[in-house]
Design an enzyme around this catalytic site. Sequence first.
Site, PDB file in Angstrom:
ATOM      1  CG  HIS A  65      11.007   4.367  11.115  1.00  0.00           C
ATOM      2  ND1 HIS A  65      12.151   3.533  10.636  1.00  0.00           N
ATOM      3  CD2 HIS A  65      10.379   4.104  10.276  1.00  0.00           C
ATOM      4  CE1 HIS A  65      11.852   3.041   9.369  1.00  0.00           C
ATOM      5  NE2 HIS A  65      10.636   3.286   9.169  1.00  0.00           N
ATOM      6  CG  ASP A 104       2.378   6.927  10.032  1.00  0.00           C
ATOM      7  OD1 ASP A 104       1.468   6.871   9.344  1.00  0.00           O
ATOM      8  OD2 ASP A 104       3.453   6.222   9.994  1.00  0.00           O
ATOM      9  CB  CYS A 141       6.661   5.481   8.563  1.00  0.00           C
ATOM     10  SG  CYS A 141       5.447   4.466   7.921  1.00  0.00           S
ATOM     11  CG  ASP A 156       0.898   3.167   5.892  1.00  0.00           C
ATOM     12  OD1 ASP A 156       1.950   4.075   6.401  1.00  0.00           O
ATOM     13  OD2 ASP A 156       1.219   2.226   5.148  1.00  0.00           O
TER      14      ASP A 156
END
Length: 498
Positions: free
Chosen positions: A136, A342, A77, A39
């Site tokens: 992930h 990401d 993500c 993020d």
Amino acid sequence: MTKTFVLALCCLSFFLLFSCKGPAAEKKPYNVLFIAIDDLRPELGVYGNDIIQTPNLDAIGLQGTLFENHYVQVPTCGASRCSILTGLWPRSRQHLQNSAIEQFMSNEPERERPESFVHHFKRNGYYTVGIGKISHSVDGLWYGYEESPEGAKMEMPHSWDEMLFDPGKWETGWNAFFGYADGSNRQGKNKQVKPYEAGEVDDLGYPDGLSTQLAVRKLKELSDKDQPFFMGLGLFKPHLPFTAPKKYWDLYDREDIPLSPFPELPENVHPNSLQESGEFNSYQLGEEKAGLDQKLTDDYARKLRHAYYAAVSYSDALVGKVLETLESEGLADNTIIVVWGDHGWHLGDHRIWGKHTNFEMALRSPLLIKVPGMIPRRIGTEMPVSSIDLYPTLMELTGIPVDFPLDGQSLVPLITAGEDGARAAQAFSYFRNGISMRTQRYRLVKYFREAEPTIELYDHQNDPMETVNVAAEHPEIVAQLMPLLEKGNTGLYADSSN
């Protein structure tokens, strides 16, 4: 001094020079350190923010190649990571989900085509180590947020020689990911938590500190190996909750932190192009709920941005510890360093707190590549690049052949020369039933839905915050750009359903 003595001295020098040198030493293959930060939008000093404190990330950007306009393929993500790891645009709606890696890698046998660029490194003689969130899942295992990881499958079963994670007092990876300083977590408290925390702890008081500790230890081990290595280090922060040791909060005077320059809804845009900040609102003890119907108060918005800045500075400090280890272990001069966010994040921009849109704030993220011996460069806004470009770039830099198709294009010409006449100035992204294309000046978005308008055009020369959709005013520009956008249409919206 006699001529005989001088001649003897020259002969001795000649002998020593060549006898000591011996055969020309082979150049060792580059190691690769890939740092994925969750993020992280381009909210760094080296990207022009003069308030945030990120000296270690700034140093990488100043010493390597910084890409001003780097765009992810999917603003969520798991799907974003699937694209960068495979070097491919999404091909189906499943590729737009956080479960993309689980669906397309976890249950698959090893095939001729590698499952990821990590797998390709491993096949070509690299020792591969993953720490934290690279795919992930935060520990590389496929299991639900509230499930036990015992017996869980690997998300990338063929890629890693070692996949490491220390959950500490949180006990499982997902608990750690959503963890607070006292060892609690979001799901354990049934979402009755705040979206931020200033913990009275040191750097090891949150999971990223434990991951960095693992990375430092592993780098010391790897420095003794003759084998080249690929290390992936995935840091959680600044992903929600915005948690960091209090000392990073104390770096800032909150009143100095700016609010979003555009906290209002964009004009000529259907609400379906936006989102209601559902992830943010799942932290149910927050002082206010976010939504498109009204913006947060300035005080609360500034508090949240303060929390985000603190979390970024925490990650930056941890990156500094890794850089120190590369230097102390003699690895810095032979290790490529990549820093990648990401996706971006709306910090109140367009009344959104989160990712999950086709706007600039969700799609643009940092990309820094430092190659030993290369001169520093800054690739400006005239040349947008994509996450999928990293796969062919790393293979070219390390001399590993690729005999299978990739959608990305190597960034090596930009890194070495600062320009690439063979590269088109466009980057494609996909989400919310839409395809988005960023060029040097414009963003064009085409939505496959009934809700109008389905075409959005933003002029970054005059409107860098994407505040007004001007597609209806400039049909000639839309007509000019649409054939270029169609080149990125992989068919994932072929059914054109809502």
